[in-house]
Design an enzyme around this catalytic site. Structure first.
Site, short mmCIF file in Angstrom:
data_model
loop_
_atom_site.label_atom_id
_atom_site.label_comp_id
_atom_site.label_asym_id
_atom_site.label_seq_id
_atom_site.Cartn_x
_atom_site.Cartn_y
_atom_site.Cartn_z
N HIS A 117 0.87 -1.18 0.00
CA HIS A 117 0.00 0.00 0.00
C HIS A 117 0.92 1.24 0.00
O HIS A 117 2.02 1.20 0.55
CB HIS A 117 -0.83 -0.05 1.28
CG HIS A 117 -1.91 0.98 1.38
ND1 HIS A 117 -1.68 2.28 1.74
CD2 HIS A 117 -3.25 0.88 1.17
CE1 HIS A 117 -2.84 2.94 1.75
NE2 HIS A 117 -3.80 2.12 1.41
N ASP A 194 3.09 -4.41 7.88
CA ASP A 194 1.85 -3.65 7.76
C ASP A 194 0.71 -4.66 7.88
O ASP A 194 0.43 -5.40 6.94
CB ASP A 194 1.85 -2.93 6.40
CG ASP A 194 0.50 -2.30 6.08
OD1 ASP A 194 -0.46 -2.49 6.87
OD2 ASP A 194 0.41 -1.62 5.05
N GLN A 197 -4.49 -5.22 6.73
CA GLN A 197 -5.47 -6.12 6.10
C GLN A 197 -5.45 -7.52 6.70
O GLN A 197 -6.14 -8.40 6.21
CB GLN A 197 -5.22 -6.20 4.59
CG GLN A 197 -5.45 -4.90 3.86
CD GLN A 197 -6.91 -4.46 3.88
OE1 GLN A 197 -7.83 -5.24 4.13
NE2 GLN A 197 -7.12 -3.18 3.63
N LYS A 220 -10.45 -1.00 10.43
CA LYS A 220 -10.55 -2.16 9.53
C LYS A 220 -10.85 -3.44 10.31
O LYS A 220 -10.86 -4.53 9.75
CB LYS A 220 -9.25 -2.31 8.74
CG LYS A 220 -9.02 -1.15 7.76
CD LYS A 220 -7.88 -1.45 6.84
CE LYS A 220 -7.36 -0.21 6.14
NZ LYS A 220 -8.16 0.18 4.98
N CYS A 358 -4.66 2.53 -3.74
CA CYS A 358 -3.40 2.99 -3.13
C CYS A 358 -2.29 1.98 -3.34
O CYS A 358 -1.42 1.80 -2.48
CB CYS A 358 -3.56 3.29 -1.64
SG CYS A 358 -4.74 4.60 -1.30
N1 PMP Z 1 -1.86 -0.64 4.54
C1 PMP Z 1 -2.80 -1.37 3.95
C2 PMP Z 1 -2.45 -2.73 3.43
C3 PMP Z 1 -4.09 -0.86 3.83
O1 PMP Z 1 -5.04 -1.59 3.23
C4 PMP Z 1 -4.39 0.41 4.33
C5 PMP Z 1 -5.77 1.02 4.21
N2 PMP Z 1 -6.34 0.91 2.95
C6 PMP Z 1 -3.36 1.12 4.96
C7 PMP Z 1 -2.12 0.56 5.05
C8 PMP Z 1 -3.60 2.48 5.54
O2 PMP Z 1 -4.45 2.39 6.63
P1 PMP Z 1 -5.05 3.70 7.29
O3 PMP Z 1 -5.62 4.53 6.17
O4 PMP Z 1 -6.09 3.20 8.23
O5 PMP Z 1 -3.93 4.40 7.98
#
Ligand code: PMP
Length: 400
Positions: A117, A194, A197, A220, A358
């Site tokens: 991401h 990270d 997910q 999430k 993203c």
């Molecule tokens: N890493 C991953 C794999 C994500 O899916 C996301 C959210 N789409 C993020 C980081 C960022 O998370 P947040 O916007 O809650 O900070």
């Protein structure tokens, strides 16, 4: 399952029952999470840590109890290894800024994967620019599986950190984090995971993974927006300089210089999101009541049912076919732009996400502008998979 706990799901959209399949972006919140936060503001609100009065002590105790709850939930060795942040993005930025300042120097390298991401790419690019270091990339294959054979050659005496996602938000791939950690540690390189997910979909044990940092967001995992967690191994957090300055993170402040508070407070400057932290605690309660294994099994059933049904639609292509996946399905219907597919599905009450999610490097890998992504949670049903499939069949003539 559990649908009565999620009143938001019981509504019509454009005259159709809402089918919410955008759970990788954010999950819905069970009643108990919202009620915990309401109760806090209606009868418990107080700033924490600095007060001597009843409400402040109660709020502090509840806030710190969630820290211990998170510690147990992810199997951390110490509660002071749990830092509350605004979410995954801030957790990664904290490490990139603080670890980066302490350990990244001219000529050093940071390794990320091609399926990260943007939150696990851009903070490292910025840190590398600041410190004169270089970003290296671990690629994935056509199925969306990381090329682990390419990891070892990327590691050398200049490598300072490997930053990798536990689960890809676009491809659903579950990465073999323990193998990555073992390989990196053999070279003396720490690993940041990270977990945005992963945390809602499988049991996570940071000591079993042996990772050095683990990041996730409450929103999430059935919790509120605006709060998340950075787990960091004590030895790194002790050595890392503060990220932000302000109240609570200090021991003594003089104009000649300031000494810093102990962990975890060194990294929690200012008034935290107390209601949201309590909401996170309630979300963890919900997941434990439902059973993390039960959640995982239910979602795996939906994944295999949805994958088999979607494959039967002519011209539909699924991106991300790793053998180990969470219930995230990215696809394109023929040559239709994902935005058009998503818009037509929306008019039939079906909420999916479209675009690059993203993860632009993933789109570049496949040479596509984006995908349509359906992602599942505990409250989704086979009927909802059927609704998605029949909606796609209905709109197919308009798209393909
Ligand atoms: N890493 C991953 C794999 C994500 O899916 C996301 C959210 N789409 C993020 C980081 C960022 O998370 P947040 O916007 O809650 O900070």
């Amino acid at each position: 399952m559990y649908r009565d706990l999620f009143p938001i799901l019981d509504q019509q959209v454009y005259g159709h029952p809402l089918v919410y399949l955008d759970n990788a972006a954010t999950t819905q919140k069970p009643r108990q999470v919202v009620e915990t936060m309401n109760t806090y503001y209606l009868s418990q609100n107080s700033n924490i840590h600095r007060g001597t009065h009843y409400l402040a002590e109660q709020a502090t105790e509840r806030y710190e109890a969630v820290r211990r709850q998170v510690q147990r939930f992810i199997g951390a060795a110490h509660s002071h290894e749990i830092i509350f942040t605004r979410g995954t993005t801030e957790s990664i930025n904290l490490v990139a800024a603080s670890f980066g300042q302490r350990y990244l120097h001219e000529g050093d390298e940071v390794v990320v994967s091609e399926m990260e991401h943007h939150s696990n790419i851009v903070p490292w690019q910025l840190a590398c620019q600041r410190q004169g270091a270089t970003l290296r990339v671990l690629p994935f294959d056509e199925r969306g599986v990381l090329r682990l054979d390419r990891l070892e050659p990327l590691l050398n005496e200049h490598t300072r950190l490997v930053a990798v996602g536990h689960v890809s938000n676009t491809l659903g791939t579950v990465n073999p984090v323990r193998d990555i950690v073992d390989c990196a540690h053999r070279h003396g390189v720490p690993v940041l995971v990270d977990g945005a997910q992963a945390i809602a979909h499988m049991a996570v044990d940071v000591q079993a993974l042996d990772c050095d940092f683990y990041c996730f967001s409450a929103h999430k995992m059935y919790g509120p927006m605006g709060v998340g967690v950075l787990y960091g191994r004590e030895r790194w957090l002790e050595e890392m300089p503060p990220y932000q300055g302000g109240g609570e993170m200090i021991k003594e402040v003089r104009f000649e210089g300031t000494s810093f508070n102990e962990l975890p407070f060194k990294f929690e400057a200012g008034t935290p999101a107390v209601a949201e932290v309590l909401g996170l605690g309630s979300a963890i309660d919900f997941m434990l009541q439902a059973g993390v294994g039960t959640i995982a099994r239910h979602e795996q059933e939906l994944l295999s049912y949805a994958s088999s049904q979607l494959k039967q639609i002519d011209g539909l292509h699924i991106y991300g076919t790793a053998p180990d996946k969470t219930a995230v399905i990215s696809f394109l219907a023929g040559t239709a732009h994902p935005y058009d597919t998503g818009t037509l599905l929306d008019k039939l009450g079906i909420a999916v996400r479209t675009g690059h999610h993203c993860t632009q490097p993933v789109m570049d890998h496949y040479g596509i502008p984006g995908t349509v992504r359906a992602s599942f949670a505990i409250y989704n049903t086979r009927d909802e998979v059927d609704a998605l499939v029949s909606a796609l069949r209905r709109i197919a003539p308009m798209l393909m």
